[in-house]
Design a protein around this motif. Sequence first.
Motif, PDB file in Angstrom:
ATOM      1  N   LEU A  32       0.814  -1.220   0.000  1.00 57.49           N
ATOM      2  CA  LEU A  32       0.000   0.000   0.000  1.00 57.49           C
ATOM      3  C   LEU A  32       0.850   1.273   0.000  1.00 57.49           C
ATOM      4  O   LEU A  32       0.297   2.383   0.029  1.00 57.49           O
ATOM      5  N   GLY A  33       2.168   1.128   0.021  1.00 57.10           N
ATOM      6  CA  GLY A  33       3.028   2.304   0.025  1.00 57.10           C
ATOM      7  C   GLY A  33       3.096   3.006   1.356  1.00 57.10           C
ATOM      8  O   GLY A  33       3.367   4.210   1.417  1.00 57.10           O
ATOM      9  N   GLN A  34       2.862   2.303   2.467  1.00 59.12           N
ATOM     10  CA  GLN A  34       2.913   2.877   3.806  1.00 59.12           C
ATOM     11  C   GLN A  34       4.301   2.648   4.418  1.00 59.12           C
ATOM     12  O   GLN A  34       5.174   1.989   3.838  1.00 59.12           O
ATOM     13  N   ASN A  35       4.490   3.191   5.632  1.00 65.30           N
ATOM     14  CA  ASN A  35       5.761   3.051   6.350  1.00 65.30           C
ATOM     15  C   ASN A  35       5.901   1.611   6.842  1.00 65.30           C
ATOM     16  O   ASN A  35       5.200   1.183   7.761  1.00 65.30           O
ATOM     17  N   VAL A  36       6.813   0.836   6.231  1.00 64.41           N
ATOM     18  CA  VAL A  36       6.953  -0.589   6.544  1.00 64.41           C
ATOM     19  C   VAL A  36       7.491  -0.786   7.954  1.00 64.41           C
ATOM     20  O   VAL A  36       6.991  -1.630   8.720  1.00 64.41           O
ATOM     21  N   LYS A  37       8.501  -0.029   8.356  1.00 64.72           N
ATOM     22  CA  LYS A  37       9.094  -0.204   9.687  1.00 64.72           C
ATOM     23  C   LYS A  37       8.089   0.114  10.780  1.00 64.72           C
ATOM     24  O   LYS A  37       8.001  -0.574  11.800  1.00 64.72           O
ATOM     25  N   GLN A  38       7.327   1.181  10.573  1.00 68.93           N
ATOM     26  CA  GLN A  38       6.310   1.529  11.568  1.00 68.93           C
ATOM     27  C   GLN A  38       5.227   0.445  11.651  1.00 68.93           C
ATOM     28  O   GLN A  38       4.753   0.105  12.739  1.00 68.93           O
ATOM     29  N   ALA A  39       4.832  -0.116  10.511  1.00 72.72           N
ATOM     30  CA  ALA A  39       3.823  -1.175  10.500  1.00 72.72           C
ATOM     31  C   ALA A  39       4.344  -2.416  11.225  1.00 72.72           C
ATOM     32  O   ALA A  39       3.625  -3.042  12.018  1.00 72.72           O
ATOM     33  N   LYS A  40       5.623  -2.795  10.968  1.00 72.50           N
ATOM     34  CA  LYS A  40       6.192  -3.949  11.671  1.00 72.50           C
ATOM     35  C   LYS A  40       6.263  -3.692  13.174  1.00 72.50           C
ATOM     36  O   LYS A  40       5.989  -4.584  13.983  1.00 72.50           O
ATOM     37  N   ARG A  41       6.635  -2.469  13.545  1.00 69.14           N
ATOM     38  CA  ARG A  41       6.743  -2.124  14.973  1.00 69.14           C
ATOM     39  C   ARG A  41       5.381  -2.253  15.660  1.00 69.14           C
ATOM     40  O   ARG A  41       5.269  -2.822  16.749  1.00 69.14           O
ATOM     41  N   ALA A  42       4.351  -1.723  15.031  1.00 69.91           N
ATOM     42  CA  ALA A  42       3.002  -1.809  15.610  1.00 69.91           C
ATOM     43  C   ALA A  42       2.532  -3.261  15.677  1.00 69.91           C
ATOM     44  O   ALA A  42       1.907  -3.687  16.658  1.00 69.91           O
ATOM     45  N   GLY A  43       2.828  -4.036  14.623  1.00 74.23           N
ATOM     46  CA  GLY A  43       2.419  -5.439  14.638  1.00 74.23           C
ATOM     47  C   GLY A  43       3.128  -6.240  15.712  1.00 74.23           C
ATOM     48  O   GLY A  43       2.524  -7.090  16.372  1.00 74.23           O
ATOM     49  N   LEU A  44       4.436  -5.967  15.928  1.00 66.63           N
ATOM     50  CA  LEU A  44       5.188  -6.706  16.942  1.00 66.63           C
ATOM     51  C   LEU A  44       4.715  -6.370  18.353  1.00 66.63           C
ATOM     52  O   LEU A  44       4.669  -7.240  19.226  1.00 66.63           O
ATOM     53  N   LEU A  45       4.330  -5.122  18.581  1.00 65.27           N
ATOM     54  CA  LEU A  45       3.962  -4.686  19.933  1.00 65.27           C
ATOM     55  C   LEU A  45       2.458  -4.705  20.187  1.00 65.27           C
ATOM     56  O   LEU A  45       2.036  -4.299  21.274  1.00 65.27           O
ATOM     57  N   HIS A  46       1.643  -5.172  19.231  1.00 69.23           N
ATOM     58  CA  HIS A  46       0.192  -5.007  19.394  1.00 69.23           C
ATOM     59  C   HIS A  46      -0.351  -5.798  20.581  1.00 69.23           C
ATOM     60  O   HIS A  46      -1.355  -5.423  21.187  1.00 69.23           O
ATOM     61  N   ASP A  47       0.264  -6.933  20.941  1.00 70.06           N
ATOM     62  CA  ASP A  47      -0.207  -7.751  22.073  1.00 70.06           C
ATOM     63  C   ASP A  47       0.710  -7.638  23.276  1.00 70.06           C
ATOM     64  O   ASP A  47       0.722  -8.527  24.138  1.00 70.06           O
ATOM     65  N   ILE A  48       1.490  -6.563  23.386  1.00 71.61           N
ATOM     66  CA  ILE A  48       2.430  -6.428  24.493  1.00 71.61           C
ATOM     67  C   ILE A  48       1.709  -6.383  25.843  1.00 71.61           C
ATOM     68  O   ILE A  48       2.274  -6.747  26.883  1.00 71.61           O
ATOM     69  N   GLY A  49       0.457  -5.967  25.848  1.00 75.93           N
ATOM     70  CA  GLY A  49      -0.297  -5.915  27.098  1.00 75.93           C
ATOM     71  C   GLY A  49      -0.570  -7.287  27.686  1.00 75.93           C
ATOM     72  O   GLY A  49      -0.815  -7.414  28.893  1.00 75.93           O
ATOM     73  N   LYS A  50      -0.527  -8.350  26.867  1.00 80.42           N
ATOM     74  CA  LYS A  50      -0.769  -9.692  27.388  1.00 80.42           C
ATOM     75  C   LYS A  50       0.354 -10.172  28.298  1.00 80.42           C
ATOM     76  O   LYS A  50       0.176 -11.148  29.030  1.00 80.42           O
ATOM     77  N   ALA A  51       1.506  -9.511  28.255  1.00 80.15           N
ATOM     78  CA  ALA A  51       2.608  -9.908  29.131  1.00 80.15           C
ATOM     79  C   ALA A  51       2.322  -9.582  30.590  1.00 80.15           C
ATOM     80  O   ALA A  51       2.899 -10.196  31.492  1.00 80.15           O
ATOM     81  N   VAL A  52       1.436  -8.604  30.837  1.00 78.33           N
ATOM     82  CA  VAL A  52       1.148  -8.189  32.222  1.00 78.33           C
ATOM     83  C   VAL A  52      -0.347  -8.143  32.497  1.00 78.33           C
ATOM     84  O   VAL A  52      -0.763  -7.580  33.512  1.00 78.33           O
ATOM     85  N   ASP A  53      -1.201  -8.730  31.614  1.00 77.75           N
ATOM     86  CA  ASP A  53      -2.651  -8.593  31.814  1.00 77.75           C
ATOM     87  C   ASP A  53      -3.154  -9.377  33.016  1.00 77.75           C
ATOM     88  O   ASP A  53      -4.280  -9.157  33.466  1.00 77.75           O
ATOM     89  N   HIS A  54      -2.306 -10.328  33.556  1.00 77.63           N
ATOM     90  CA  HIS A  54      -2.701 -11.020  34.782  1.00 77.63           C
ATOM     91  C   HIS A  54      -2.316 -10.238  36.030  1.00 77.63           C
ATOM     92  O   HIS A  54      -2.665 -10.622  37.146  1.00 77.63           O
ATOM     93  N   GLU A  55      -1.552  -9.155  35.831  1.00 83.45           N
ATOM     94  CA  GLU A  55      -1.138  -8.321  36.958  1.00 83.45           C
ATOM     95  C   GLU A  55      -1.837  -6.967  36.964  1.00 83.45           C
ATOM     96  O   GLU A  55      -1.957  -6.326  38.011  1.00 83.45           O
TER      97      GLU A  55
END
Length: 522
Positions: free
Chosen positions: A356-379
Amino acid sequence: MNIMSPMGLAFLALFLLAGFLLGFFSRKRFFETKIADIESYAQKIIQEAQRDVVTVKKEAQLQGQDLVFQMKTLCEKELSERRAEQKTREDRLAQKEENLERRAELAAQRELALAKSESEIVRRENENLLKREELSKLVFSQTQKLERVSQMTAQEAKEELLKGMEETARHEGGRLIRRVEAECRETADHKAKEILALAVKRYAGDYVAEHAISVVHLPNEEMKGRIIGREGRNIRAIEAATGVGLIVDDTPEAVILSSFSPVRREIARQSLEKLIQDGRIHPSRIEEVVAKVSEEMDLSLREGGKDAAFDVGVHGVHPELVKLLGKLKYRSSYAQNVLQHSMEVAFLCGIMAAELGQNVKQAKRAGLLHDIGKAVDHEVEGPHGIIGADLAKRYGESPPVVHAILAHHEDAPPESVLDVLVQAADCLSGARPGARREVLESYVKRLEDLERIAGSFSGITKTYAIQAGREVRIMVNSDVVSDDMAAILANDVCRRVEKEMAYPGQIKVTVIRETRAVSFAK
């Protein structure tokens, strides 16, 4: 030698003879007395025997009379019973004969009534036939009159009537649809909450049993006693040092670790395995081993997060976020490893952003961190999307990445292409065949139920459940099921599936109707 004189001999002979005679007569007298006593005793015995014979004879006569009386009584009783039974049978036979006579009379009456009914039916059929002929003539004449008056044929009038009815039905249908949509909007939120509550109630127990425990195998049963320790001090030390529940039950050669935190559970598992291998299990040794394993785990989490970021091609991530990424290695969602899922989402986001001609690095960064909240959702309380957005914002991530994390589960409305890319990649990774494991029995049963429900309708030749139970294809007999009926059949199958089955997501129902024309050129 003195020799007796003849006189002496004679005297001696006389003396001996007298003695012999005296002994003879005395013995004779004795035996005669004895014989007389014996005869007297025998006479007494004979008399007593005669008296006994008379007594026995009288007793035998009395017993014989009693036996004759008993036999006579028994015979009379049996005779009376047989007479009563015979009387009962005679009464039954008489009643049966009477019933048969009544049935014969009723049958004769029914035959007579049936004959009358048949003749009446024939007469009425003839009358109806005449009336139908008259009615058809009357209808034909009235139709001709109406056509002359209205200047329209019957077919034109029928089409006009159907057109008016169609317009009315369309208006009524539109009003009904609007009313139903309004009602659905009013009740959808409440109904959705009820469905979610019911789903949580049904599956929470199975999920916890499958995802919140780890099993540590023991070399022998004696190790359980050493793990427990004196008065349970070792168990208390392990639980205090790791924050994980330790269960020692009847499971042979195994203990169970229970915790909602996968990292704590993994630290406890590795610590317990090292203690078992070392053999020295006491509170101070337990604290020492747990501290050492915790340091190793912290280093492992950081290395795992760095490796994931490097593999995806994302750089400059805050060290705390890198550690949280490493924690996702021990977190699963529907049996799918969250770290692997995050890496897949990052790759997919990068591919789609490049197209789509978007920022590839930013898209990868968002995709990698999208579930980061699951690391502490039990706390931390709250949805993992909101938790992850707060963490990303705290550790210096850009606003587009923070909002993409927040919006990937509709916790906030999408505002950019990046938000939509993360949502799409998240769905693609989770829906990939084989990504999320199911229990084999429930999976097979769902496929069987799906094919059973689809095959229960008439006109169906074959059914196939495909796409891991997300679609069912139905082959129908083209001679029995028309195109319109195929659409109705698909809708009916959907309603039955919704009513009788429990399944995640949605199931696509496809009805295939095929007509073949075959000919041979000779």
